[in-house]
Design a protein around this motif. Structure first.
Motif, mmCIF file in Angstrom:
data_model
loop_
_atom_site.group_PDB
_atom_site.id
_atom_site.type_symbol
_atom_site.label_atom_id
_atom_site.label_comp_id
_atom_site.label_asym_id
_atom_site.label_seq_id
_atom_site.Cartn_x
_atom_site.Cartn_y
_atom_site.Cartn_z
ATOM 1 N N GLN A 1 0.852 -1.182 0.000
ATOM 2 C CA GLN A 1 0.000 0.000 0.000
ATOM 3 C C GLN A 1 0.892 1.238 0.000
ATOM 4 N N GLN A 2 0.312 2.397 -0.311
ATOM 5 C CA GLN A 2 1.089 3.633 -0.402
ATOM 6 C C GLN A 2 0.400 4.754 0.376
ATOM 7 N N ALA A 3 1.225 5.550 1.058
ATOM 8 C CA ALA A 3 0.717 6.706 1.797
ATOM 9 C C ALA A 3 1.603 7.913 1.500
ATOM 10 N N THR A 4 0.983 9.102 1.429
ATOM 11 C CA THR A 4 1.704 10.337 1.109
ATOM 12 C C THR A 4 1.391 11.413 2.146
ATOM 13 N N GLY B 1 4.107 0.138 2.236
ATOM 14 C CA GLY B 1 4.132 -0.904 3.258
ATOM 15 C C GLY B 1 2.996 -1.883 3.038
ATOM 16 N N SER B 2 2.998 -2.932 3.814
ATOM 17 C CA SER B 2 1.959 -3.951 3.717
ATOM 18 C C SER B 2 0.705 -3.513 4.453
ATOM 19 N N SER B 3 -0.435 -4.005 4.003
ATOM 20 C CA SER B 3 -1.697 -3.714 4.681
ATOM 21 C C SER B 3 -1.597 -4.062 6.162
ATOM 22 N N ASN B 4 -2.114 -3.167 6.992
ATOM 23 C CA ASN B 4 -2.166 -3.334 8.457
ATOM 24 C C ASN B 4 -0.814 -3.150 9.144
ATOM 25 N N LEU C 1 4.851 5.055 8.740
ATOM 26 C CA LEU C 1 5.906 5.832 9.395
ATOM 27 C C LEU C 1 6.535 6.783 8.374
ATOM 28 N N PHE C 2 6.529 8.076 8.687
ATOM 29 C CA PHE C 2 7.187 9.078 7.848
ATOM 30 C C PHE C 2 8.421 9.599 8.582
ATOM 31 N N THR C 3 9.501 9.796 7.847
ATOM 32 C CA THR C 3 10.708 10.416 8.387
ATOM 33 C C THR C 3 10.843 11.799 7.758
ATOM 34 N N THR D 1 0.899 16.750 19.116
ATOM 35 C CA THR D 1 0.989 18.200 19.282
ATOM 36 C C THR D 1 2.143 18.802 18.484
ATOM 37 N N THR D 2 3.071 17.975 18.023
ATOM 38 C CA THR D 2 4.143 18.407 17.128
ATOM 39 C C THR D 2 4.167 17.456 15.936
ATOM 40 N N LEU D 3 4.824 17.888 14.868
ATOM 41 C CA LEU D 3 4.869 17.058 13.664
ATOM 42 C C LEU D 3 5.513 15.709 13.948
ATOM 43 N N ASN D 4 6.548 15.709 14.766
ATOM 44 C CA ASN D 4 7.256 14.451 15.061
ATOM 45 C C ASN D 4 6.475 13.528 15.986
ATOM 46 N N ASP D 5 5.431 14.052 16.627
ATOM 47 C CA ASP D 5 4.640 13.235 17.558
ATOM 48 C C ASP D 5 3.428 12.585 16.901
ATOM 49 N N VAL D 6 3.157 12.920 15.659
ATOM 50 C CA VAL D 6 1.921 12.454 15.011
ATOM 51 C C VAL D 6 1.963 10.954 14.765
ATOM 52 N N THR D 7 0.846 10.287 15.054
ATOM 53 C CA THR D 7 0.685 8.856 14.768
ATOM 54 C C THR D 7 -0.244 8.712 13.568
ATOM 55 N N TYR D 8 0.259 8.049 12.517
ATOM 56 C CA TYR D 8 -0.485 7.995 11.253
ATOM 57 C C TYR D 8 -1.332 6.728 11.104
ATOM 58 N N GLY D 9 -1.261 5.837 12.071
ATOM 59 C CA GLY D 9 -2.065 4.619 11.989
ATOM 60 C C GLY D 9 -1.416 3.572 11.096
ATOM 61 N N LYS D 10 -2.247 2.779 10.441
ATOM 62 C CA LYS D 10 -1.752 1.659 9.639
ATOM 63 C C LYS D 10 -2.171 1.784 8.176
ATOM 64 N N PHE D 11 -1.424 1.113 7.322
ATOM 65 C CA PHE D 11 -1.816 1.034 5.917
ATOM 66 C C PHE D 11 -3.146 0.295 5.819
ATOM 67 N N ASP D 12 -4.011 0.786 4.940
ATOM 68 C CA ASP D 12 -5.337 0.183 4.811
ATOM 69 C C ASP D 12 -5.302 -1.033 3.888
ATOM 70 N N THR D 13 -6.465 -1.548 3.554
ATOM 71 C CA THR D 13 -6.565 -2.749 2.714
ATOM 72 C C THR D 13 -7.189 -2.437 1.357
ATOM 73 N N ASP D 14 -7.212 -1.149 1.006
ATOM 74 C CA ASP D 14 -7.816 -0.730 -0.260
ATOM 75 C C ASP D 14 -6.735 -0.678 -1.332
#
Length: 228
Positions: free
Chosen positions: A105-108, A130-133, A137-139, A170-183
């Motif tokens: 899967q792909q995330a931007t 990354g793989s679904s589920n 993680l962004f650097t 509360t900061t850019l480095n603290d953000v949690t983006y979750g998981k790659f979806d299954t779509d």
């Protein structure tokens, strides 16, 4: 002369052969229920009670049917189907395993200036796969200098005007983006929002007042300057 005839007795036997197909994810949890098929072979005939010899025959060859692997969204099986398999009474049980691998899967992540109403030029989009589920993680590159910006939030989606679906952090480095979806048909997008930092400006400019003193009914007497 006495003549004897061997006594015989009927004989019968059965043999069961089983086919089992397992469906597993890469890390071994079950991906779907096992599929099981069984066939039974029968032996019939007679046995010579004097010699112990048998005169028998097993039932004919049988065939396990083709089995199509279940469809699991965002996963690809190592085998799309198990072909038909022919067995007879000499065959051993059959055990097959189909492994399901998660599709990529792909995330931007994009960066938006809410003050200027445009995407930030120096901060190019970041894309990860990354793989679904699995975790997204962004650097953030060190060259992305946001020191003159206030971080607002990261929102899901690719429309900077829609800011209702915010992620925690509360900061850019603290953000949690979750998981790659299954779509498999749609990529995931996130937008980091910023505003300009505003610094107060304090500037002092001297102002002078000039006073010219004259003697009564006479010439100028003196100058007086006063600065504010």
């Amino acid at each position: 002369m006495l003549h004897f005839k061997h006594e015989t007795e009927p004989i019968s036997d059965t043999k069961e052969v089983t086919e089992t197909i397992h469906y597993l994810y890469e890390d071994n949890p079950p991906a779907a229920n096992d599929v099981k098929h069984s066939v039974t072979f029968t032996k019939t005939g007679t046995k010579d009670l004097v010699t112990g010899k048998e005169n028998s025959k097993w039932s004919a060859v049988q065939t396990f049917p083709e089995v199509v692997s279940p469809v699991i969204p965002s996963y690809t099986p190592t085998q799309s189907k198990i072909a038909p398999i022919s067995v007879d009474h000499t065959s051993n049980d059959i055990d097959k395993t189909v492994i399901y691998t998660a599709n990529k899967q792909q995330a931007t992540l994009r960066f938006y200036d809410d003050s200027s109403k445009k995407f930030i030029d120096f901060a190019k989009d970041l894309t990860v796969t990354g793989s679904s589920n699995s975790p997204i993680l962004f650097t953030i590159p060190k060259s992305y200098d946001f020191s003159n910006y206030n971080f607002v939030a990261v929102n899901k989606g690719d429309n900077p005007t829609q800011t209702t679906d915010s992620l925690s952090g509360t900061t850019l480095n603290d953000v949690t983006y979750g998981k790659f979806d299954t779509d498999n048909t749609t990529d995931q997008y996130f937008i980091a929002h910023f505003t300009h930092k505003i610094s107060p400006v304090n500037e002092n400019k001297p102002i002078s007042e000039k006073a010219v003193l004259y003697a009564e009914n006479g010439p100028r007497k003196d100058n007086i300057f006063k600065t504010f």
